[in-house]
Design an enzyme around this catalytic site. Structure first.
Site, PDB file in Angstrom:
ATOM      1  N   LYS A  13       0.865  -1.187   0.006  1.00  0.00           N
ATOM      2  CA  LYS A  13      -0.017   0.044   0.154  1.00  0.00           C
ATOM      3  C   LYS A  13       0.959   1.130   0.119  1.00  0.00           C
ATOM      4  O   LYS A  13       0.827   2.238  -0.639  1.00  0.00           O
ATOM      5  CB  LYS A  13      -0.840  -0.061   1.094  1.00  0.00           C
ATOM      6  CG  LYS A  13      -1.752  -1.330   1.202  1.00  0.00           C
ATOM      7  CD  LYS A  13      -2.795  -1.005   2.421  1.00  0.00           C
ATOM      8  CE  LYS A  13      -2.277  -1.210   3.718  1.00  0.00           C
ATOM      9  NZ  LYS A  13      -1.745  -2.304   4.477  1.00  0.00           N
ATOM     10  N   ARG A  88      -9.552   0.283   9.476  1.00  0.00           N
ATOM     11  CA  ARG A  88      -9.163  -1.264   9.676  1.00  0.00           C
ATOM     12  C   ARG A  88      -9.972  -1.916  10.532  1.00  0.00           C
ATOM     13  O   ARG A  88      -9.834  -3.240  10.782  1.00  0.00           O
ATOM     14  CB  ARG A  88      -7.681  -1.310  10.453  1.00  0.00           C
ATOM     15  CG  ARG A  88      -6.506  -1.276   9.422  1.00  0.00           C
ATOM     16  CD  ARG A  88      -5.270  -0.979  10.362  1.00  0.00           C
ATOM     17  NE  ARG A  88      -4.208  -1.658  10.243  1.00  0.00           N
ATOM     18  CZ  ARG A  88      -3.031  -1.146   9.660  1.00  0.00           C
ATOM     19  NH1 ARG A  88      -3.017   0.223   9.336  1.00  0.00           N
ATOM     20  NH2 ARG A  88      -1.945  -1.931   9.459  1.00  0.00           N
ATOM     21  N   ARG A 127      11.794  -6.063   4.254  1.00  0.00           N
ATOM     22  CA  ARG A 127      11.682  -4.639   4.008  1.00  0.00           C
ATOM     23  C   ARG A 127      12.751  -3.960   4.869  1.00  0.00           C
ATOM     24  O   ARG A 127      12.633  -4.277   6.224  1.00  0.00           O
ATOM     25  CB  ARG A 127      10.188  -4.528   4.507  1.00  0.00           C
ATOM     26  CG  ARG A 127       9.908  -2.951   4.432  1.00  0.00           C
ATOM     27  CD  ARG A 127       8.320  -2.868   4.197  1.00  0.00           C
ATOM     28  NE  ARG A 127       7.632  -2.788   5.580  1.00  0.00           N
ATOM     29  CZ  ARG A 127       6.483  -2.596   5.765  1.00  0.00           C
ATOM     30  NH1 ARG A 127       5.733  -2.131   4.847  1.00  0.00           N
ATOM     31  NH2 ARG A 127       5.926  -2.663   6.881  1.00  0.00           N
ATOM     32  N   ARG A 158      11.749  -2.156  10.838  1.00  0.00           N
ATOM     33  CA  ARG A 158      10.694  -1.953  11.596  1.00  0.00           C
ATOM     34  C   ARG A 158      10.511  -2.956  12.655  1.00  0.00           C
ATOM     35  O   ARG A 158      10.610  -4.281  12.181  1.00  0.00           O
ATOM     36  CB  ARG A 158       9.360  -1.663  10.895  1.00  0.00           C
ATOM     37  CG  ARG A 158       8.986  -0.237  10.506  1.00  0.00           C
ATOM     38  CD  ARG A 158       7.967  -0.204   9.742  1.00  0.00           C
ATOM     39  NE  ARG A 158       6.716  -0.797  10.248  1.00  0.00           N
ATOM     40  CZ  ARG A 158       5.514  -0.729   9.597  1.00  0.00           C
ATOM     41  NH1 ARG A 158       5.422  -0.020   8.376  1.00  0.00           N
ATOM     42  NH2 ARG A 158       4.236  -1.187  10.171  1.00  0.00           N
ATOM     43  N   ARG A 169       0.131  -9.252  13.440  1.00  0.00           N
ATOM     44  CA  ARG A 169      -0.618  -8.377  12.587  1.00  0.00           C
ATOM     45  C   ARG A 169      -1.278  -9.097  11.592  1.00  0.00           C
ATOM     46  O   ARG A 169      -2.339  -8.642  11.084  1.00  0.00           O
ATOM     47  CB  ARG A 169       0.609  -7.520  11.990  1.00  0.00           C
ATOM     48  CG  ARG A 169       1.194  -6.607  12.832  1.00  0.00           C
ATOM     49  CD  ARG A 169       2.320  -6.162  12.280  1.00  0.00           C
ATOM     50  NE  ARG A 169       2.159  -4.983  11.151  1.00  0.00           N
ATOM     51  CZ  ARG A 169       3.060  -4.489  10.524  1.00  0.00           C
ATOM     52  NH1 ARG A 169       4.438  -5.462  10.408  1.00  0.00           N
ATOM     53  NH2 ARG A 169       3.073  -3.984   9.524  1.00  0.00           N
TER      54      ARG A 169
HETATM   55  P1  AMP Z   1       0.995   0.195   9.168  1.00  0.00           P
HETATM   56  O1  AMP Z   1       2.368   0.971   9.220  1.00  0.00           O
HETATM   57  O2  AMP Z   1      -0.152   0.476   8.321  1.00  0.00           O
HETATM   58  O3  AMP Z   1       1.270  -1.305   9.092  1.00  0.00           O
HETATM   59  O4  AMP Z   1       0.582   0.431  10.848  1.00  0.00           O
HETATM   60  C1  AMP Z   1       1.295   0.006  11.629  1.00  0.00           C
HETATM   61  C2  AMP Z   1       0.629  -0.096  13.180  1.00  0.00           C
HETATM   62  O5  AMP Z   1       0.021   1.226  13.434  1.00  0.00           O
HETATM   63  C3  AMP Z   1      -0.281  -1.121  13.242  1.00  0.00           C
HETATM   64  O6  AMP Z   1      -0.026  -2.464  13.333  1.00  0.00           O
HETATM   65  C4  AMP Z   1      -1.292  -0.583  14.198  1.00  0.00           C
HETATM   66  O7  AMP Z   1      -0.690  -1.075  15.351  1.00  0.00           O
HETATM   67  C5  AMP Z   1      -1.229   0.695  14.097  1.00  0.00           C
HETATM   68  N1  AMP Z   1      -2.472   1.460  13.145  1.00  0.00           N
HETATM   69  C6  AMP Z   1      -2.161   1.816  11.790  1.00  0.00           C
HETATM   70  N2  AMP Z   1      -3.243   2.271  11.315  1.00  0.00           N
HETATM   71  C7  AMP Z   1      -4.112   1.745  12.178  1.00  0.00           C
HETATM   72  C8  AMP Z   1      -5.555   1.697  12.276  1.00  0.00           C
HETATM   73  N3  AMP Z   1      -6.501   2.150  11.202  1.00  0.00           N
HETATM   74  N4  AMP Z   1      -6.253   1.382  13.351  1.00  0.00           N
HETATM   75  C9  AMP Z   1      -5.524   0.796  14.272  1.00  0.00           C
HETATM   76  N5  AMP Z   1      -4.237   0.763  14.268  1.00  0.00           N
HETATM   77  C10 AMP Z   1      -3.463   1.147  13.281  1.00  0.00           C
END
Ligand code: AMP
Length: 217
Positions: A13, A88, A127, A158, A169
Site C-alpha cells: 500500500k 482497519r 523490508r 521496523r 499483525r
Molecule cells: P502500518 O504502517 O499501516 O502497518 O501500521 C503500523 C501499526 O500502526 C499497526 O500495526 C497498528 O498498530 C497501527 N495502526 C495503523 N493504522 C491503524 C488503524 N487504522 N487502526 C488501528 N491501528 C492502526
C-alpha cells in the site's frame, strides 16, 4: 481523486501510494506513518499508541478515528487524498462514512491489493526503511549494501516487521480488517488488484482502474 488503498500489512500500500503521489500530488494519509511520527515525538497520542503497535495489535478505534477526523477536516485533504492503512475495523469504516457525509466528501474507490500470506511474511522480513528519507527497500535490491540508495541514509528494519509480530499483525488483519472487503463490496466501492505482480505493473493496473473510473482528476 479520493481513494482508500486497502489490504494486509506488507501488501504494498505504502509503495503504491508513493507512486500515485508522483503522478497526482495529492495528500497521502497513512495512519501507520502518523502514529510512528507521534511515537517518535513522544506526544500523548504516541505514548498511548506505542504498546499496541509494538505488540502488532490495533490502536483503539477512538484514537485513530480522532486522528483521521483531524486530518480530513484540514484544507489539505479537501479535494483529494489517498488513505493508506485506514480504516482497519468496521467501526472505523462506519465512522469514516459518517465523516464523509458530514464533510460532503464522495469516496471514489477502495482499491484492495491482494497477496498470498507467505509472500507477505517474506516481503516484511526483507523490508528495510531509510531513517532519513523514509524510502522503502527489499533487502535483495540493496545487494549487500546497508545505506539508502537515494540519500545514503542509515537503513533499519521496523520492529513490528520481525516475524513473530508479523504473524500477529496478519491474524489481526484476518479477524478485524478483512471483513471490510464485504462492507465495501456491498456498497459497490471495491476494486481488487493482484499485488503479487511486479511493483510497476501493479501501479499500471491501479492507474488503468482510476482512468477507467474517471477518478484520476
Ligand atoms: P502500518 O504502517 O499501516 O502497518 O501500521 C503500523 C501499526 O500502526 C499497526 O500495526 C497498528 O498498530 C497501527 N495502526 C495503523 N493504522 C491503524 C488503524 N487504522 N487502526 C488501528 N491501528 C492502526
Amino acid at each position: 481523486m479520493k481513494i482508500i488503498l486497502f489490504g494486509p500489512p506488507g501488501v504494498g500500500k505504502g509503495t503504491q501510494a508513493k507512486l500515485l503521489l508522483e503522478e497526482f500530488h495529492c495528500p497521502h494519509i497513512s495512519t501507520g506513518d502518523l502514529l510512528r511520527e507521534a511515537v517518535k515525538n513522544q506526544t500523548p497520542l504516541g505514548v498511548k499508541a506505542r504498546s499496541f503497535m509494538d505488540a502488532g495489535n490495533l490502536v483503539p478505534d477512538d484514537v485513530v478515528i480522532g486522528l483521521i477526523e483531524e486530518v480530513l477536516q484540514s484544507d489539505q485533504a479537501k479535494d483529494s487524498f489517498i488513505l493508506d492503512g485506514f480504516p482497519r475495523t468496521l467501526p472505523q469504516a462506519k465512522a469514516l462514512d459518517a465523516l464523509f457525509e458530514r464533510l460532503d466528501i464522495k469516496l471514489d474507490r477502495v482499491i484492495s491489493l491482494e497477496v498470498d500470506p507467505e509472500e507477505i511474511i517474506r516481503r516484511l522480513d526483507q523490508r528495510r526503511l531509510c531513517k532519513a528519507c523514509g524510502h522503502i527497500y527489499p533487502l535483495d535490491l540493496l545487494k549487500g549494501g546497508d545505506r539508502c540508495l537515494h540519500c545514503g541514509g542509515e537503513l533499519h528494519q521496523r520492529e513490528d516487521d520481525k516475524p513473530a509480530t508479523v504473524r500477529r499483525r496478519l491474524d489481526v488483519y484476518q479477524q478485524q480488517t478483512r471483513p471490510l472487503i464485504e462492507y465495501y463490496r456491498s456498497t459497490d466501492r471495491l476494486a481488487t488488484v493482484n499485488g503479487m505482480n511486479e511493483i510497476g505493473y501493479v501501479h499500471k493496473m491501479i492507474l488503468d482502474l482510476l482512468y477507467r473510473d474517471g477518478t484520476h482528476v
